[in-house]
Design a protein around this motif. Structure first.
Motif, PDB file in Angstrom:
ATOM      1  N   ARG A   4      33.298  49.744  37.143  1.00 13.64           N
ATOM      2  CA  ARG A   4      32.495  50.989  37.161  1.00 13.64           C
ATOM      3  C   ARG A   4      33.328  52.161  37.637  1.00 13.64           C
ATOM      4  O   ARG A   4      34.398  51.999  38.246  1.00 13.64           O
ATOM      5  CB  ARG A   4      31.256  50.804  38.036  1.00 13.64           C
ATOM      6  N   ALA A   6      32.303  55.784  39.793  1.00 14.59           N
ATOM      7  CA  ALA A   6      31.139  56.251  40.559  1.00 14.59           C
ATOM      8  C   ALA A   6      31.412  57.596  41.220  1.00 14.59           C
ATOM      9  O   ALA A   6      31.550  57.689  42.435  1.00 14.59           O
ATOM     10  CB  ALA A   6      30.777  55.195  41.611  1.00 14.59           C
ATOM     11  N   PRO A   7      31.490  58.658  40.417  1.00 15.27           N
ATOM     12  CA  PRO A   7      31.821  59.968  41.009  1.00 15.27           C
ATOM     13  C   PRO A   7      30.651  60.587  41.777  1.00 15.27           C
ATOM     14  O   PRO A   7      29.487  60.309  41.492  1.00 15.27           O
ATOM     15  CB  PRO A   7      32.141  60.816  39.770  1.00 15.27           C
ATOM     16  N   SER A   8      31.011  61.423  42.734  1.00 20.11           N
ATOM     17  CA  SER A   8      30.020  62.235  43.439  1.00 20.11           C
ATOM     18  C   SER A   8      29.938  63.585  42.718  1.00 20.11           C
ATOM     19  O   SER A   8      30.952  64.257  42.571  1.00 20.11           O
ATOM     20  CB  SER A   8      30.446  62.450  44.897  1.00 20.11           C
ATOM     21  N   GLU A  40      26.905  59.241  42.106  1.00 19.29           N
ATOM     22  CA  GLU A  40      26.656  59.043  43.543  1.00 19.29           C
ATOM     23  C   GLU A  40      26.157  60.347  44.157  1.00 19.29           C
ATOM     24  O   GLU A  40      26.888  61.063  44.847  1.00 19.29           O
ATOM     25  CB  GLU A  40      27.923  58.509  44.214  1.00 19.29           C
ATOM     26  N   PRO A 106      32.958  60.336  51.585  1.00 24.13           N
ATOM     27  CA  PRO A 106      33.566  59.023  51.391  1.00 24.13           C
ATOM     28  C   PRO A 106      35.061  59.054  51.666  1.00 24.13           C
ATOM     29  O   PRO A 106      35.647  58.043  51.991  1.00 24.13           O
ATOM     30  CB  PRO A 106      33.306  58.704  49.920  1.00 24.13           C
ATOM     31  N   HIS A 107      35.662  60.247  51.551  1.00 20.65           N
ATOM     32  CA  HIS A 107      37.120  60.312  51.699  1.00 20.65           C
ATOM     33  C   HIS A 107      37.563  60.616  53.113  1.00 20.65           C
ATOM     34  O   HIS A 107      38.741  60.556  53.422  1.00 20.65           O
ATOM     35  CB  HIS A 107      37.697  61.363  50.747  1.00 20.65           C
ATOM     36  N   TYR A 167      26.651  56.868  52.143  1.00 20.67           N
ATOM     37  CA  TYR A 167      27.485  56.366  51.048  1.00 20.67           C
ATOM     38  C   TYR A 167      27.732  54.858  51.165  1.00 20.67           C
ATOM     39  O   TYR A 167      27.595  54.116  50.190  1.00 20.67           O
ATOM     40  CB  TYR A 167      28.808  57.153  51.055  1.00 20.67           C
ATOM     41  N   VAL A 171      26.562  52.374  48.137  1.00 21.97           N
ATOM     42  CA  VAL A 171      27.585  51.813  47.260  1.00 21.97           C
ATOM     43  C   VAL A 171      27.470  50.282  47.223  1.00 21.97           C
ATOM     44  O   VAL A 171      27.595  49.650  46.158  1.00 21.97           O
ATOM     45  CB  VAL A 171      28.987  52.305  47.709  1.00 21.97           C
ATOM     46  N   ARG A 185      39.152  52.173  42.404  1.00 21.60           N
ATOM     47  CA  ARG A 185      38.926  53.532  42.917  1.00 21.60           C
ATOM     48  C   ARG A 185      40.159  53.980  43.691  1.00 21.60           C
ATOM     49  O   ARG A 185      41.099  53.209  43.879  1.00 21.60           O
ATOM     50  CB  ARG A 185      37.675  53.556  43.806  1.00 21.60           C
ATOM     51  N   LEU A 189      39.928  55.177  49.744  1.00 21.33           N
ATOM     52  CA  LEU A 189      38.720  54.430  50.111  1.00 21.33           C
ATOM     53  C   LEU A 189      39.021  52.999  50.539  1.00 21.33           C
ATOM     54  O   LEU A 189      38.098  52.253  50.879  1.00 21.33           O
ATOM     55  CB  LEU A 189      37.712  54.452  48.957  1.00 21.33           C
TER      56      LEU A 189
END
Ligand code: GLU
Length: 276
Positions: A4, A6-8, A40, A106-107, A167, A171, A185, A189
């Motif tokens: 997958r 899964a961008p924000s 996301e 998330p980062h 998040y 996720v 990804r 992460l």
């Protein structure tokens, strides 16, 4: 394999995001697997439908295709609430700033939660966040590039004081719900993977295979960002952008099918790519 991306949806995807998306697609399609997309948008303040739509258009423009409907996290509250019910939690009254730092991005490398409210917080008048009462301080995952990786697990936020889901919870619940067993990804992460794998184990969910790929860097060696100039697809020439994406993965520019024919994960460079 079920992979997958899964961008924000908080802005246009840039070259680095697109490279990660292409890699996720290549890894999934390489052995005939499925490729799913998930928006996301749990961070309601920073997400928009318009941005999500533009991201999907850009992913299609570079030739990616995906299976089934796009899953929007904003439709998944009931599933997150059900998962939350199965987890040991406590209320946390720490300031909004602390909560944002720990759960929003998330980062971000969240500063480890010091346990302030674990044994009973002092109500502040604000609605409390809910944190996991974690029984471990570290957890080990397996990553395709990093191998065995042990990282920190803290009393992570599961639901923010403002009601937004965190998040890490979303996720984990959604990867399991979508049957995702391969997570490709950015390697920013990697440090979140132990938290997520621990959450999955608490929820009785399978832990996916992780492939954390090097990020694209700017000329200063920092992670590529929008402030680095014309880095989004819409600011670049589409044909040139597609060529550069292929070359950045060590492939000769070709159609998606042509890229797939050349792709061999074992030959993939682990070096960071610099965007000039
Ligand atoms: N939504 C996250 C991001 O935009 C990625 C989450 C993930 O791939 O697990 O960076």
């Amino acid at each position: 394999m079920i992979g997958r991306y899964a961008p924000s949806p908080s802005g246009d995807l840039h070259f680095g995001n697109l490279r990660t998306a292409l890699l996720a697609w290549l890894f999934a399609r390489y052995d005939g697997g499925s490729f799913l997309l998930r928006v996301e948008d749990v961070d309601t303040g920073r997400s928009s439908r318009e941005s999500a739509q533009r991201q999907l258009e850009d992913l299609a423009a570079i030739g990616l295709d995906w299976d089934g409907d796009v899953l929007y996290q904003s439709t998944r509250s009931a599933a997150y609430a059900a998962a939350l019910n199965q987890l040991p939690t406590f209320e946390c009254y720490c300031s909004r700033k602390d909560i944002q730092e720990a759960s929003r991005a998330p980062h971000a490398i969240p500063g480890s939660y010091p346990g302030t409210c674990r044994d009973g917080g002092v109500p502040s008048g604000r609605p409390p966040a809910l944190r996991l009462r974690s029984e471990v301080r570290e957890f080990t995952v397996h990553d395709y590039f990093a191998g065995s990786y042990t990282g920190e697990v803290d009393d992570m936020i599961l639901r923010r004081g403002d009601g937004d889901w965190a998040y890490n919870l979303a996720v984990v619940v959604d990867d399991a719900f979508q049957g995702v067993n391969q997570v490709v990804r950015g390697d920013d992460l990697l440090s979140s993977a132990p938290r997520q794998a621990y959450l999955a184990s608490l929820l009785g969910l399978p832990v996916p295979e992780y492939v954390h790929v090097p990020l694209v860097l700017n000329k200063e060696g920092k992670r590529l960002a929008k402030r680095d100039g014309a880095v989004t697809l819409r600011e670049m020439d589409l044909v040139e952008a597609k060529e550069r994406l292929a070359l950045s993965i060590g492939l000769q520019p070709a159609s998606p099918a042509g890229l797939l024919e050349q792709f061999d994960p074992a030959k993939l460079s682990r070096e960071a790519v610099v965007f000039e």
